[in-house]
Design a protein around this motif. Structure first.
Motif, PDB file in Angstrom:
ATOM      1  N   LEU A  94      45.959  46.095  28.111  1.00 16.01           N
ATOM      2  CA  LEU A  94      45.748  45.075  27.080  1.00 16.01           C
ATOM      3  C   LEU A  94      44.581  45.475  26.191  1.00 16.01           C
ATOM      4  N   LEU A  95      44.547  44.893  25.011  1.00 16.20           N
ATOM      5  CA  LEU A  95      43.435  45.134  24.092  1.00 16.20           C
ATOM      6  C   LEU A  95      42.128  44.604  24.684  1.00 16.20           C
ATOM      7  N   LEU A  96      42.220  43.484  25.392  1.00 23.96           N
ATOM      8  CA  LEU A  96      41.068  42.879  26.060  1.00 23.96           C
ATOM      9  C   LEU A  96      41.244  43.000  27.565  1.00 23.96           C
ATOM     10  N   ASP A  97      40.166  42.995  28.298  1.00 23.79           N
ATOM     11  CA  ASP A  97      40.240  43.046  29.750  1.00 23.79           C
ATOM     12  C   ASP A  97      40.532  41.643  30.281  1.00 23.79           C
ATOM     13  N   VAL A  98      41.792  41.388  30.612  1.00 22.74           N
ATOM     14  CA  VAL A  98      42.224  40.086  31.124  1.00 22.74           C
ATOM     15  C   VAL A  98      42.931  40.347  32.455  1.00 22.74           C
ATOM     16  N   PRO A  99      42.201  40.256  33.560  1.00 20.98           N
ATOM     17  CA  PRO A  99      42.765  40.651  34.847  1.00 20.98           C
ATOM     18  C   PRO A  99      43.945  39.807  35.335  1.00 20.98           C
ATOM     19  N   ASP A 100      44.085  38.572  34.887  1.00 18.81           N
ATOM     20  CA  ASP A 100      45.162  37.719  35.406  1.00 18.81           C
ATOM     21  C   ASP A 100      46.498  37.907  34.683  1.00 18.81           C
TER      22      ASP A 100
END
Length: 137
Positions: free
Chosen positions: A78-84
């Motif tokens: 993902l562009l952002l770190d979104v672990p869920d």
């Protein structure tokens, strides 16, 4: 003068692309509207293509209502770190795909992504985010 016209055309295209993205982001904030579009489209099990802002926002907008297996991105992240949010690379997606619907979120590269996915995803299972949020279903 021709170069100036080309620059202005490129600028207008970029502005239209950005504007379209912001409009879709706003629509995804309206939970009732998104729910009505999910029902109208008859979506249940699906993937989202695009690990950018629109893909992440769509995941959060629909994941409580339908089974989103994950976000597919060519880079596998993902562009952002979104672990869920589960993420799968395009290569892995081609191996595990089993007939689910796919909503394509990138505005700018939609046509090339559509062509690439059409190699193994039936055309009737592919939908552009703009079509889902406001186009014809």
């Amino acid at each position: 003068m021709e170069k100036i016209d080309e620059l202005l055309d490129a600028y207008a295209y970029e502005m239209e692309t950005v504007s379209s993205g912001y409009e879709m982001m706003g629509r995804m904030l309206d939970r009732k509207y998104v729910e009505s579009r999910l029902k109208l489209a008859g979506l249940s099990d699906m993937y989202i293509y695009g690990g950018g802002y629109l893909g992440i926002q769509l995941y959060y907008a629909i994941s409580r209502s339908v089974n989103v297996f994950g976000v597919v991105d060519k880079s596998g992240r993902l562009l952002l770190d979104v672990p869920d949010i589960p993420v799968v690379s395009l290569e892995k997606f081609a191996e595990i795909y089993e007939g689910q619907n796919v909503i394509i979120t990138p505005v700018k590269f939609y046509q090339s992504i559509f062509r690439e996915l059409s190699e193994f995803v039936p055309e009737g299972k592919l939908m552009y985010l703009g079509e889902f949020l406001g186009g014809r279903l």
